[in-house]
Design an enzyme around this catalytic site. Structure first.
Site: not given
Lengths: 159, 423
Positions: B378, B135, B238, B215, B212
């Site tokens: 993104c 991202h 999220k 997700q 990261d």
């Protein structure tokens, strides 16, 4: 039940015709001026090339990629601008921006087809798609700076 | 008589109808007679009533600034805020609650590491290894640091199926690698990154590892100790939590060694007009009044996820994704990016419909109530690698149903019909 009438309002036949058979798509050999535009949030890009003669637009082209609305609007923009004076073309850009805000037909000479894009005003997220080529034309004509035109609502006065 | 608690099965049954009742927004219509089909969960999730109510309750009954007053409300607010830290630590199996830093979101968490760790420990010529499927939030902070400090960025390339080229990763990760910063799952394609392999490569070179988890943390069990990583960044919004609250987890010794991120109230030990000294972790990284209600809402979101169990959530998403992959394959002109197997991807499906721009697809789908994301997500380098300007993306969560996948497929068929491209 879905509302086909709303969609039909957005995707008018004339718009789809310009999308499927774009006018003045490509490059011109020796442009007097040109500009690149982009919608950073969607990735749409457009390049407008203009040939000027005696303060009139003698030739114009667009290239790039984007959704049906951005491509059809670019095609309509080139048809409108071709043969017009720089001042008249800029007047058209202003009238188009107004139309996107007010959803009222400006009644400008040569705007009959373009008024098919009035439906876009009901879809705020798509106004920037329709406006991109027009802002890029203004950028090319005014040649104000080398910065690309943008219809990014985070920075532009009009979405 | 002794009550025997069954500790092996503490999770609630995965009852989709019951889960959906907790999310009132799923009952709304986007136009009269057009029910919402929310398939944009990789962008943000919806929030259950429990989370929404916790925020209202906080402001109604407890609101005060934290770490400041001796009065009852301040003490209650402080206890609630700090209590959520412990809950989140447990959720990702962090050994110490002080390792949980509250930020605004994943982006801020990564920027915090780039600023407070990167500026202190990276020198010109040091290499930071990223991947092509990151991202923008895990690319731009490192580019800014590169321009400031002369570090070198290396990118693990993406293969055409949306996975990472591990052979190339093996070549890129070497003695000069000081940091590996990679996503656990591509937000654009759903590709699950083989973290274990990459972490082993980085650790063999003594590099620090940031994951990261924007997700992955919402959708599958993440255990920072089992992974053997140094930093984990993720966002509350999220994972059923409020907007504006995110987390950076970092190993305590690294956090202790880092300089502060921002200066101000709450992050100091002493201040004179000449100089200041820093508070201990985590306060050192939480300058100013934080998003107290956000942290509380995130804690309730974590409770909600933990009650269902992350493995059950993952299993449900695999089932939905598998069903969607099979149904979408039958839509004329539709092609799917990424791996064909639901086990190898998160609940994210990026696709294109031949001859119809993704924005136009998204527009028609909206009139059918189906909310998906269209654009570059993104992740412009991913779009460049796939040689497309944009994709359409459907992404699932714990409340999505196979009926909603059917609604997506029906709407896509209508899209083909509308644009006259149904083959």
């Amino acid at each position: 039940m879905p509302e086909p009438s709303l969609l039909d309002d957005l995707y008018r036949d004339i718009l789809m015709d310009h999308y499927r058979a774009p006018r003045n798509r490509g490059e011109i050999i020796a442009p007097t001026c040109s500009a690149d535009g982009a919608n950073p949030l969607c990735g749409d890009t457009v390049r407008v090339e203009v040939q000027l003669g005696d303060d009139h637009i003698t030739d114009i082209s667009f290239s790039g990629s984007g959704c049906s609305i951005s491509q059809a609007s670019a095609s309509m923009m080139t048809e409108f601008a071709k043969g017009r004076s720089v001042a008249a073309a800029l007047e058209g850009v202003e009238a188009f921006q107004q139309m996107m805000v007010t959803a009222q037909a400006p009644g400008l000479d040569g705007f009959d087809d373009i008024e098919a894009l009035i439906g876009v005003a009901k879809f705020p997220a798509r106004v920037k798609c329709a406006s991109l080529a027009w802002k890029t034309l203004a950028q090319a004509l005014l040649d104000e700076s080398s910065a690309p035109a943008t219809t990014d609502e985070r920075t532009a006065a009009h979405g | 008589m002794t009550l025997v608690l069954d500790t092996t099965s503490t999770h609630l049954p995965f009852d989709i109808a019951r889960i959906r009742r907790d999310f009132p927004i799923l009952k709304r219509e986007v136009a009269p007679g057009v029910p919402l089909v929310y398939l944009d969960n990789a962008a943000t999730s919806q929030r259950p009533v429990q989370v929404i109510a916790s925020i209202t309750r906080y402001y109604r009954d407890h609101n005060a600034n934290i770490h400041r007053g001796v009065h009852t409300l301040s003490v209650e607010s402080t206890d609630m805020y700090e209590g959520e830290r412990a809950k989140i630590a447990q959720f990702i199996n962090a050994p110490d609650a002080r390792e949980i830093i509250f930020t605004r979101n994943t982006t801020e968490s990564i920027n915090l590491v780039a600023h407070a760790w990167g500026r202190k420990f990276l020198q010109a010529g040091d290499e930071v290894v990223l991947s092509e499927i990151e991202h923008h939030s895990n690319i731009v902070p490192w580019q800014m640091l590169r321009d400031e400090r002369g570090i070198v960025l290396r990118f693990i390339p993406m293969l055409p199926d949306g996975t990472l080229d591990l052979d190339e990763a093996r070549r890129l990760i070497g003695p000069k690698t000081k940091l590996l910063s990679v996503t656990a799952m591509s937000n654009a394609l759903g590709s699950i990154v083989p973290l274990t392999d990459l972490i082993a490569m980085a650790k063999a070179e003594g590099a620090t590892v940031l994951v990261d988890g924007a997700q992955s943390v919402p959708h599958m069990a993440v255990d920072v100790q089992a992974l053997g990583i140094d930093f984990l960044a993720f966002s509350g919004h999220k994972m059923l939590g409020p907007n504006g609250i995110g987390v950076l987890w970092g190993r305590l010794d690294l956090l202790d060694a880092m300089d502060p991120f921002m200066g101000g109230g709450d992050m100091i030990l002493t201040v004179t007009l000449d100089r200041s000294t820093w508070a201990d972790v985590p306060a050192k990284f939480e300058a100013g009044t934080p998003d107290i209600s956000g942290a509380i809402g995130l804690g309730v979101a974590v409770d909600y996820l933990a009650a269902l169990g992350m493995d059950a959530i993952r299993k449900h998403e695999i089932e939905i994704t598998d069903y969607a992959l099979r149904r979408l394959a039958d839509v004329p002109g539709l092609s799917i990016f990424g791996r064909p197997n639901a086990q190898e991807r998160g609940g994210v499906i990026s696709f294109e419909l031949e001859g119809i721009h993704p924005h136009d697809v998204g527009q028609v789908l909206d009139t059918h109530g189906v909310a998906i994301r269209t654009g570059h997500h993104c992740a412009q380098p991913v779009m460049a690698a796939l040689n497309v300007p944009a994709t359409a993306r459907a992404s699932f969560y714990l409340y999505n149903t196979t009926e909603e996948v059917d609604a997506l497929v029906d709407a896509l068929e209508q899209t083909n019909a509308f644009f006259g491209t149904g083959r």
